[in-house]
Each structure stands twice: as C-alpha cells, then as structure tokens.
Design an enzyme around this catalytic site. Structure first.
Site, PDB file in Angstrom:
ATOM      1  N   MET A  50       5.629   5.689   5.009  1.00  0.00           N
ATOM      2  CA  MET A  50       4.296   5.640   4.374  1.00  0.00           C
ATOM      3  C   MET A  50       3.919   4.287   3.774  1.00  0.00           C
ATOM      4  SD  MET A  50       3.769   5.528   0.844  1.00  0.00           S
ATOM      5  CE  MET A  50       5.070   6.564   0.218  1.00  0.00           C
ATOM      6  N   PRO A  51       4.840   3.521   3.191  1.00  0.00           N
ATOM      7  CA  PRO A  51       4.278   2.291   2.628  1.00  0.00           C
ATOM      8  C   PRO A  51       3.948   1.270   3.703  1.00  0.00           C
ATOM      9  CG  PRO A  51       6.656   2.312   2.298  1.00  0.00           C
ATOM     10  CD  PRO A  51       6.282   3.654   2.882  1.00  0.00           C
ATOM     11  N   ILE A  52       2.910   0.545   3.472  1.00  0.00           N
ATOM     12  CA  ILE A  52       2.555  -0.601   4.317  1.00  0.00           C
ATOM     13  C   ILE A  52       2.665  -1.841   3.437  1.00  0.00           C
ATOM     14  CG2 ILE A  52       0.718  -1.711   5.632  1.00  0.00           C
ATOM     15  CD1 ILE A  52      -0.471   1.116   6.102  1.00  0.00           C
ATOM     16  N   GLN A  68       0.883  -1.190   0.000  1.00  0.00           N
ATOM     17  CA  GLN A  68       0.000   0.000   0.000  1.00  0.00           C
ATOM     18  C   GLN A  68       0.907   1.222   0.000  1.00  0.00           C
ATOM     19  OE1 GLN A  68      -2.411  -1.345   3.533  1.00  0.00           O
ATOM     20  NE2 GLN A  68      -4.125  -0.818   2.174  1.00  0.00           N
ATOM     21  N   THR A  74       5.912   0.128   7.346  1.00  0.00           N
ATOM     22  CA  THR A  74       5.240  -0.841   8.218  1.00  0.00           C
ATOM     23  C   THR A  74       5.124  -2.164   7.460  1.00  0.00           C
ATOM     24  OG1 THR A  74       3.924   0.879   9.323  1.00  0.00           O
ATOM     25  CG2 THR A  74       3.091  -1.382   9.422  1.00  0.00           C
TER      26      THR A  74
END
Lengths: 65, 65, 65, 65, 65, 65
Positions: free
Chosen positions: C1-3, B7, C40
């Site tokens: 920011m990336p998950i 994401q 994350t």
C-alpha cells in the site's frame, strides 16, 4: 503497475469513490492489458476553497446551491 | 534538494512519522551525498476509503480488525 | 500500500536508483509492518533547470563542476 | 474541475493515450456530472528503471521480453 | 517550506523557467512571509500528447501553428 | 492549460489562498500568454507534523510561538 489519481472537490460520496475505483481499474486493465491487482487508484479530495479556476476561489466562482 | 513523499493510509502515529522523516533523510543523505538541510520529507495520509486496490475500496478489501 | 516517491535532479545512476528502491522498501516494510510486494517506489528525475531554489534556477545556483 | 492522472511505464502508444483521455473523460463526466471541458487528464510516463516494485527495479523484476 | 509546482506543456524556454522561479519565489515570500531560501519551485514539463482536455489529446485539440 | 500547485503548512487563511490564486493566475497568464480560464491553482495544505525538514518533524523544528 499503473497508478491512477483523481483530484476532485472534497465531499464526493462513497458510492462515487467505489464507482471511480471499479471503473478506472477496469479501464486500465483493458487499455494496458495488466492484472487488476496491479492497479492502484487514489482519490485526492481537495476543498473547493483550495481550488482556483480563472483566478477565483471555486467557493466563490461556483457557490454551492 | 531531494523531496521524498510517502503516501500511506491515514492514521499513522507521530512516532512512525518521525521514524520516516529521520530514516528517509539519513538514507537520502547517504545515497545522494547531500546535506540533511537539503532534504524535504512529506507524508501524505490518504483515507483508506480513498485508496483503491484490485478494483476495491481498501476499507472493503482490507477491513479494520 | 505505501507509495514512496523520490524527486531528485535528473541523471542519478542505476545503482543509486536500485539503492533507493531497496532501502525505501526495506524501511517502509519495517515502519508500516507491510509486505514488500505492497510497496511502490517512484523516482522522479527533474532536470536541474526545472528546479528553483531561493529564487534561482539550480543550473545557475549550483553549476556543475 | 476534476484532474485525472495516469502514472504508467514509459512508452505507451499514442492510441492508448487517446483511449485513456477519451475513457477517463467520459467516465468522470458520468460519475461527477460535469462538462467534458472541465476534465483534465495527465499521462505521466515513468521509465521502468525509475519504478520499484517489491524492492526491485521493474527493469529487473519485469524484464522486457 | 512552500513547494510550488508548475505543470505546463513541454518546451518552455529557459527564460520563462527563470521568470516562473523568480516570480513564484517572490510572491510566496510576500504571501507567506518566509525566506527565499525556504521556497522550492518545480517545473513539470508534460508533452502535449500526454495532456488531455475536453476528451482530446492537446496535440489534436491545439495543433501547433 | 497550466496547473500550479502550492504545498504549504496547513492553516493558511482564506485571504492568503485568494492571494495565491489571483497572483499565480495573473503571473501564469503573463508568462505563458494563456487565458485565465486555462489556469488551475491547487493549494495542498500539509499538517506541520507531516512535513520533515533536515531530519526533523516541522512541529518540533519550528514549534508554534
């Protein structure tokens, strides 16, 4: 650490997005006693035609007025 | 068998998508000792305005330069 | 920011979890040019009985040796 | 119609779960002007060992006191 | 290619899981005209206490009989 | 109570979406013995370029005819 995701019909305003981000962050901080910087909020806008309720497409069950 | 989802903010290039797919597949095959054909990689591009960090919309906390 | 989320059969070792977290963080930092603190990684362990492939439960399609 | 999901470390109390459900439902009703019966809240408890932050397992980056 | 996920209260039987996997695979093959081998079905069992409806925990709104 | 999500390549027709919603609702009602009003179906359309299989972007592994 917490990630909060809101899945809702596509097309909500920027103000409502900001309201969700501010509100969910504040409440997550209160409930989990964590820092605001630890909280991620994701808003997943799903077209009404891609959401089914009671066996119907929401575009048909809840036509726009 | 493994499904890996990324994401990230919307707008990443096709080259970065290919890089993620190649890299995550290679590493999943190494770690899980599975076949590449078993690996699915999904890239979920989320508009910056739909991503909240530390109580702010990312379009406002991280304005585009 | 990336998950980044990994969905895999339940029961992988702590070492493999650490490997996934270290590897996916390093590669996300490389590809997206972001800080490690922004990344994350979530590992979603799904029981084999809750995973269907080609119309079969994986406990039956891929019985443990 | 809205679905709100909270991903947090496993082990939160029933009271905190109730607080999340009551609070997120109330705020979603306020923001989206929908009925409480339309709101679903899901709480996804993820073991600390399955959550990576800044390249480390959270059990190691944030050891329990 | 399609991934179908069922989120339901925890505790459904193995027979019901098999029924979901067989049925959803068959119907996805019919609707999308794809091979059964391309279809993944995931069953996400969520404890009733972690599912909120109309502002209440489902363990309280729908107590087990 | 059940939520069923279909992740598929973007671009499926409205008729196929309606077919998924009607079929998955009917089958969930049969398997779980719940009311149709309790069933939510979400269709997550993912661009082929954002879906990786066997280490390749699906736009390249499965080019449109």
């Amino acid at each position: 650490m917490p990630i909060l995701k809101v899945q809702t019909w596509a097309g909500i305003s920027k103000e409502k997005k900001r309201d969700f981000v501010e509100t969910l962050t504040r409440e997550a901080v209160r409930i989990l006693d964590c820092a605001p910087e630890a909280v991620t909020v994701l808003i997943d806008e799903i077209p009404k035609e891609n959401w089914g309720a009671a066996g119907e497409l929401c575009t048909e069950r809840f036509p726009d007025k």
